[in-house]
Write an enzyme that holds these catalytic residues in place. Sequence first.
Site, mmCIF file in Angstrom:
data_model
loop_
_atom_site.group_PDB
_atom_site.id
_atom_site.type_symbol
_atom_site.label_atom_id
_atom_site.label_comp_id
_atom_site.label_asym_id
_atom_site.label_seq_id
_atom_site.Cartn_x
_atom_site.Cartn_y
_atom_site.Cartn_z
ATOM 1 N N ASP A 265 0.925 -1.008 -0.136
ATOM 2 C CA ASP A 265 0.087 -0.032 0.039
ATOM 3 C C ASP A 265 0.903 1.186 -0.113
ATOM 4 O O ASP A 265 2.174 1.122 -0.028
ATOM 5 C CB ASP A 265 -0.894 -0.066 1.339
ATOM 6 C CG ASP A 265 -2.330 0.616 0.786
ATOM 7 O OD1 ASP A 265 -2.368 1.660 0.230
ATOM 8 O OD2 ASP A 265 -3.476 -0.153 1.219
ATOM 9 N N TYR B 146 -13.764 6.903 -13.506
ATOM 10 C CA TYR B 146 -13.684 5.550 -12.603
ATOM 11 C C TYR B 146 -14.291 4.412 -13.334
ATOM 12 O O TYR B 146 -13.841 3.381 -13.365
ATOM 13 C CB TYR B 146 -14.547 5.992 -11.274
ATOM 14 C CG TYR B 146 -14.593 4.567 -10.418
ATOM 15 C CD1 TYR B 146 -13.436 4.267 -9.586
ATOM 16 C CD2 TYR B 146 -15.472 3.980 -10.232
ATOM 17 C CE1 TYR B 146 -13.579 2.958 -8.928
ATOM 18 C CE2 TYR B 146 -15.783 2.833 -9.425
ATOM 19 C CZ TYR B 146 -14.618 2.359 -8.892
ATOM 20 O OH TYR B 146 -14.822 1.278 -7.831
ATOM 21 N N LYS C 47 -12.532 1.006 -14.601
ATOM 22 C CA LYS C 47 -13.185 -0.493 -14.181
ATOM 23 C C LYS C 47 -13.420 -1.334 -15.394
ATOM 24 O O LYS C 47 -13.102 -2.513 -15.435
ATOM 25 C CB LYS C 47 -14.019 -0.338 -13.448
ATOM 26 C CG LYS C 47 -13.740 -0.077 -11.735
ATOM 27 C CD LYS C 47 -12.521 -0.759 -11.398
ATOM 28 C CE LYS C 47 -12.200 -0.122 -9.807
ATOM 29 N NZ LYS C 47 -10.882 -1.063 -9.319
#
Length: 258
Positions: free
Chosen positions: A33, A152, A156
């Site tokens: 991360d 977004y 995806k």
Amino acid sequence: MSRTYLVTGASSGIGKATAALLRTRGHTVIGADLKDSDISADLSTAEGRAVLVSRARELSGGRLDAVIACAGVAQPDPLTIKINYFGAVATLEGLRPLLAAGTDPRALVISSIDSVHPTDSAIVDAALTGDEEAAVVASRAAVDRGEGQLVYSSSKAAVSRWIRRAAVTDDWAGAGIPLNAVGPGVIVTPMIQPMLDDPAMRKLVEQSVPMPLHGYARPEQIAPLIDWLTSPENTHVTGQVVFVDGGADAVLRGDRTW
């Protein structure tokens, strides 16, 4: 049998819940991360992606049994396509040699129900041709004309299409590595909670992602499916985007399968 997993986005949300579940089942998990994890790497940059691969090789001893790419953002900003698509693809392609050295290797990326929403073809096409600069330019253009929400959904949709393309190639299916995506609906996390607390925003969320079965989900409810798809039990599921959306896909698209 204990397996070694690498999970990106491991410090929050679905990544954190998945890493926790895998550890309770006796597996070794290498988390990645921006901070607070085994590997600190910014997947929006080429340098960060290289750091991820290098550190993963060091920490794993050169072999991984599964890679789960959960890192992602949902911002009306070019950063979204850089992380959600290019960061995810770089993670999976960069770590594929380590998977090839593993036992019963598996790979998975987090997509979204938003992948069935309207998209920007310029963003998607640029992503699928590997042109990050063009994808960023197209994303910025979408934001400038007031359609930032398309960044977004486009990120995806692009990663879902990449999964479909890549999964059946010699590098993946030919090497015995199932490659899939999970497409969640609305997941209650600190990122989404402010939207749900706002009545007007909540109404928009309900309209765009209707979830008749049990309503919104928690990250812990997504992790078991990810666990199975990346386990040795999954021998033949590949190239699939499995929606965990409380029925949203069926509501939005009806009885159409494609």
